[in-house]
Design an enzyme around this catalytic site. Structure first.
Site, PDB file in Angstrom:
ATOM      1  N   LYS A  13       8.910  -8.818  -1.659  1.00  0.00           N
ATOM      2  CA  LYS A  13       9.139  -8.610  -3.105  1.00  0.00           C
ATOM      3  C   LYS A  13       9.409  -7.141  -3.425  1.00  0.00           C
ATOM      4  CE  LYS A  13       5.007 -10.093  -4.254  1.00  0.00           C
ATOM      5  NZ  LYS A  13       4.455 -10.343  -2.928  1.00  0.00           N
ATOM      6  N   ARG A  88       0.599 -13.771 -11.543  1.00  0.00           N
ATOM      7  CA  ARG A  88       0.150 -14.257 -10.248  1.00  0.00           C
ATOM      8  C   ARG A  88      -0.801 -15.448 -10.380  1.00  0.00           C
ATOM      9  NH1 ARG A  88      -0.473 -10.369  -5.197  1.00  0.00           N
ATOM     10  NH2 ARG A  88       0.810  -8.954  -6.346  1.00  0.00           N
ATOM     11  N   ARG A 127       3.713  -3.303   8.543  1.00  0.00           N
ATOM     12  CA  ARG A 127       4.183  -2.513   7.398  1.00  0.00           C
ATOM     13  C   ARG A 127       3.539  -1.123   7.402  1.00  0.00           C
ATOM     14  NH1 ARG A 127       3.680  -4.623   1.390  1.00  0.00           N
ATOM     15  NH2 ARG A 127       1.534  -5.015   2.000  1.00  0.00           N
ATOM     16  N   ARG A 160      -1.676   0.151   5.027  1.00  0.00           N
ATOM     17  CA  ARG A 160      -2.536  -0.212   3.892  1.00  0.00           C
ATOM     18  C   ARG A 160      -3.827  -0.882   4.366  1.00  0.00           C
ATOM     19  NH1 ARG A 160       1.029  -3.234  -0.642  1.00  0.00           N
ATOM     20  NH2 ARG A 160      -0.734  -4.640  -0.649  1.00  0.00           N
ATOM     21  N   ARG A 171      -5.673 -13.018   1.658  1.00  0.00           N
ATOM     22  CA  ARG A 171      -4.601 -12.852   0.656  1.00  0.00           C
ATOM     23  C   ARG A 171      -3.683 -14.070   0.657  1.00  0.00           C
ATOM     24  NH1 ARG A 171      -2.110  -7.307   2.348  1.00  0.00           N
ATOM     25  NH2 ARG A 171      -0.620  -7.664   0.669  1.00  0.00           N
TER      26      ARG A 171
HETATM   27  P1  AP5 Z   1       7.179  -5.743   1.116  1.00  0.00           P
HETATM   28  O1  AP5 Z   1       8.486  -5.640   0.400  1.00  0.00           O
HETATM   29  O2  AP5 Z   1       6.275  -4.577   1.096  1.00  0.00           O
HETATM   30  O3  AP5 Z   1       6.423  -7.097   0.684  1.00  0.00           O
HETATM   31  P2  AP5 Z   1       5.733  -7.502  -0.679  1.00  0.00           P
HETATM   32  O4  AP5 Z   1       6.103  -8.921  -0.923  1.00  0.00           O
HETATM   33  O5  AP5 Z   1       6.050  -6.517  -1.756  1.00  0.00           O
HETATM   34  O6  AP5 Z   1       4.226  -7.403  -0.200  1.00  0.00           O
HETATM   35  P3  AP5 Z   1       2.905  -6.844  -0.887  1.00  0.00           P
HETATM   36  O7  AP5 Z   1       1.868  -6.810   0.188  1.00  0.00           O
HETATM   37  O8  AP5 Z   1       3.164  -5.537  -1.584  1.00  0.00           O
HETATM   38  O9  AP5 Z   1       2.591  -7.948  -1.881  1.00  0.00           O
HETATM   39  P4  AP5 Z   1       1.228  -8.350  -2.389  1.00  0.00           P
HETATM   40  O10 AP5 Z   1       1.695  -9.258  -3.436  1.00  0.00           O
HETATM   41  O11 AP5 Z   1       0.238  -8.876  -1.473  1.00  0.00           O
HETATM   42  O12 AP5 Z   1       0.560  -6.945  -2.747  1.00  0.00           O
HETATM   43  P5  AP5 Z   1       0.523  -6.109  -4.092  1.00  0.00           P
HETATM   44  O13 AP5 Z   1       0.653  -4.698  -3.728  1.00  0.00           O
HETATM   45  O14 AP5 Z   1       1.406  -6.684  -5.127  1.00  0.00           O
HETATM   46  O15 AP5 Z   1       7.525  -6.141   2.645  1.00  0.00           O
HETATM   47  C1  AP5 Z   1       6.500  -6.307   3.606  1.00  0.00           C
HETATM   48  C2  AP5 Z   1       6.954  -5.716   4.959  1.00  0.00           C
HETATM   49  O16 AP5 Z   1       8.083  -6.424   5.441  1.00  0.00           O
HETATM   50  C3  AP5 Z   1       7.380  -4.244   4.886  1.00  0.00           C
HETATM   51  O17 AP5 Z   1       6.971  -3.631   6.075  1.00  0.00           O
HETATM   52  C4  AP5 Z   1       8.899  -4.302   4.794  1.00  0.00           C
HETATM   53  O18 AP5 Z   1       9.496  -3.154   5.340  1.00  0.00           O
HETATM   54  C5  AP5 Z   1       9.195  -5.537   5.637  1.00  0.00           C
HETATM   55  N1  AP5 Z   1      10.373  -6.245   5.135  1.00  0.00           N
HETATM   56  C6  AP5 Z   1      10.608  -6.598   3.843  1.00  0.00           C
HETATM   57  N2  AP5 Z   1      11.772  -7.245   3.755  1.00  0.00           N
HETATM   58  C7  AP5 Z   1      12.283  -7.306   5.024  1.00  0.00           C
HETATM   59  C8  AP5 Z   1      13.461  -7.886   5.591  1.00  0.00           C
HETATM   60  N3  AP5 Z   1      14.350  -8.523   4.846  1.00  0.00           N
HETATM   61  N4  AP5 Z   1      13.626  -7.806   6.915  1.00  0.00           N
HETATM   62  C9  AP5 Z   1      12.710  -7.184   7.682  1.00  0.00           C
HETATM   63  N5  AP5 Z   1      11.590  -6.608   7.227  1.00  0.00           N
HETATM   64  C10 AP5 Z   1      11.374  -6.669   5.893  1.00  0.00           C
HETATM   65  O19 AP5 Z   1      -0.980  -6.433  -4.577  1.00  0.00           O
HETATM   66  C11 AP5 Z   1      -2.112  -5.960  -3.856  1.00  0.00           C
HETATM   67  C12 AP5 Z   1      -3.381  -6.545  -4.460  1.00  0.00           C
HETATM   68  O20 AP5 Z   1      -3.496  -6.143  -5.848  1.00  0.00           O
HETATM   69  C13 AP5 Z   1      -3.446  -8.076  -4.500  1.00  0.00           C
HETATM   70  O21 AP5 Z   1      -3.913  -8.607  -3.281  1.00  0.00           O
HETATM   71  C14 AP5 Z   1      -4.428  -8.294  -5.669  1.00  0.00           C
HETATM   72  O22 AP5 Z   1      -5.769  -8.106  -5.263  1.00  0.00           O
HETATM   73  C15 AP5 Z   1      -4.070  -7.182  -6.638  1.00  0.00           C
HETATM   74  N6  AP5 Z   1      -3.075  -7.657  -7.625  1.00  0.00           N
HETATM   75  C16 AP5 Z   1      -1.770  -7.306  -7.701  1.00  0.00           C
HETATM   76  N7  AP5 Z   1      -1.162  -7.942  -8.701  1.00  0.00           N
HETATM   77  C17 AP5 Z   1      -2.111  -8.728  -9.294  1.00  0.00           C
HETATM   78  C18 AP5 Z   1      -2.080  -9.670 -10.361  1.00  0.00           C
HETATM   79  N8  AP5 Z   1      -0.955  -9.918 -11.058  1.00  0.00           N
HETATM   80  N9  AP5 Z   1      -3.243 -10.295 -10.684  1.00  0.00           N
HETATM   81  C19 AP5 Z   1      -4.374 -10.051 -10.018  1.00  0.00           C
HETATM   82  N10 AP5 Z   1      -4.461  -9.206  -8.973  1.00  0.00           N
HETATM   83  C20 AP5 Z   1      -3.335  -8.547  -8.609  1.00  0.00           C
END
Ligand code: AP5
Length: 214
Positions: A13, A88, A127, A160, A171
């Site tokens: 994402k 979410r 990552r 991370r 997660r």
């Molecule tokens: P990346 O693009 O970083 O993936 P992502 O989907 O953004 O993953 P996140 O871990 O950031 O999502 P998340 O939803 O768990 O965490 P968030 O920070 O939002 O890609 C991942 C890896 O793959 C990278 O290394 C990238 O380089 C590689 N990659 C990507 N695309 C590729 C491709 N096409 N080919 C090859 N490699 C590729 O949230 C963290 C925490 O915050 C949550 O667990 C929760 O506790 C809290 N939180 C956040 N939002 C909320 C909410 N709305 N409500 C409640 N709690 C929340």
């Protein structure tokens, strides 16, 4: 244009949202990034968020919704935004919908980044993120030019804390239980588009995104 990015942790994402931001000049609002900035600054919100994030759980809905609505009231969101990681839960989605109706706006498209649990485990364990600007890399698939250093700002790349095997499992469980139902929610509203998380290169991803947004 108002866009929601939906998908499992690590599906891609953030990577796709960053490309949309670059191409369409929209603010990229990642709830995860806002929480991490607060954790770094040791704010009250940060302390609360950390206690949930460290165990792979979601931060409570009311806290998250208020934080997002506050961010969306900034001037830079007037011509559109990319919401990455929000909503979410069904509660977040329905409350957000009510707020949008009140302000006479709507979500134009919800982009689901599709992937499976094996791909996600590999993505997250490999990552590395820039501690300065948050840019995301992968030790095999999306390497920076210089190992350990961000191409964009020269910051250090770190692993991370919630990208460890145990927290990744939690997660994913949280995602399947609480976030996956949103696929149906936005599917019924008719504005859900799916993009494969397996797309390899930036060019392929941009082509797929243009197909959806143009
Ligand atoms: P990346 O693009 O970083 O993936 P992502 O989907 O953004 O993953 P996140 O871990 O950031 O999502 P998340 O939803 O768990 O965490 P968030 O920070 O939002 O890609 C991942 C890896 O793959 C990278 O290394 C990238 O380089 C590689 N990659 C990507 N695309 C590729 C491709 N096409 N080919 C090859 N490699 C590729 O949230 C963290 C925490 O915050 C949550 O667990 C929760 O506790 C809290 N939180 C956040 N939002 C909320 C909410 N709305 N409500 C409640 N709690 C929340």
């Amino acid at each position: 244009m108002n866009i929601i990015m939906l998908g499992a942790p690590g599906a891609g994402k953030g990577t796709i949202a960053a490309l949309i931001k670059e191409k369409y000049n929209l603010p990229h609002i990642s709830t995860g990034d806002i929480f991490r900035a607060n954790i770094k600054e040791e704010t009250e919100l940060g302390k609360l968020a950390k206690s949930y994030i460290d165990k792979g759980a979601l931060v409570p809905d009311d806290v998250t919704i208020n934080m997002v609505m506050d961010r969306l009231s900034n001037d830079d969101c007037k011509s559109g935004y990319i919401l990455d990681g929000f909503p979410r839960t069904i509660v977040q989605a329905t409350e957000f919908e009510k707020a949008l109706q009140k302000s006479n706006t709507k979500i134009d498209v919800c982009i689901l980044v599709d992937g499976d649990d094996d791909m996600i485990a590999n993505r997250l364990s490999g990552r590395r993120v820039c501690e300065k600007c948050g840019a995301s890399y992968h030790i095999e698939h999306m390497k920076p030019v210089k190992e350990g250093i961000c191409d964009k700002c020269g910051g250090n790349l770190i692993h991370r804390k919630d990208d460890t095997v145990d927290v990744i499992k939690d997660r994913l469980k949280t995602y399947h239980e609480q976030t996956q139902p949103l696929i149906d929610y936005y599917g019924k509203n008719g504005n859900l588009k799916t993009v494969s998380g397996f797309l390899g290169s930036k060019e392929e991803i941009i082509k797929a995104i243009e197909g959806i947004l143009n």
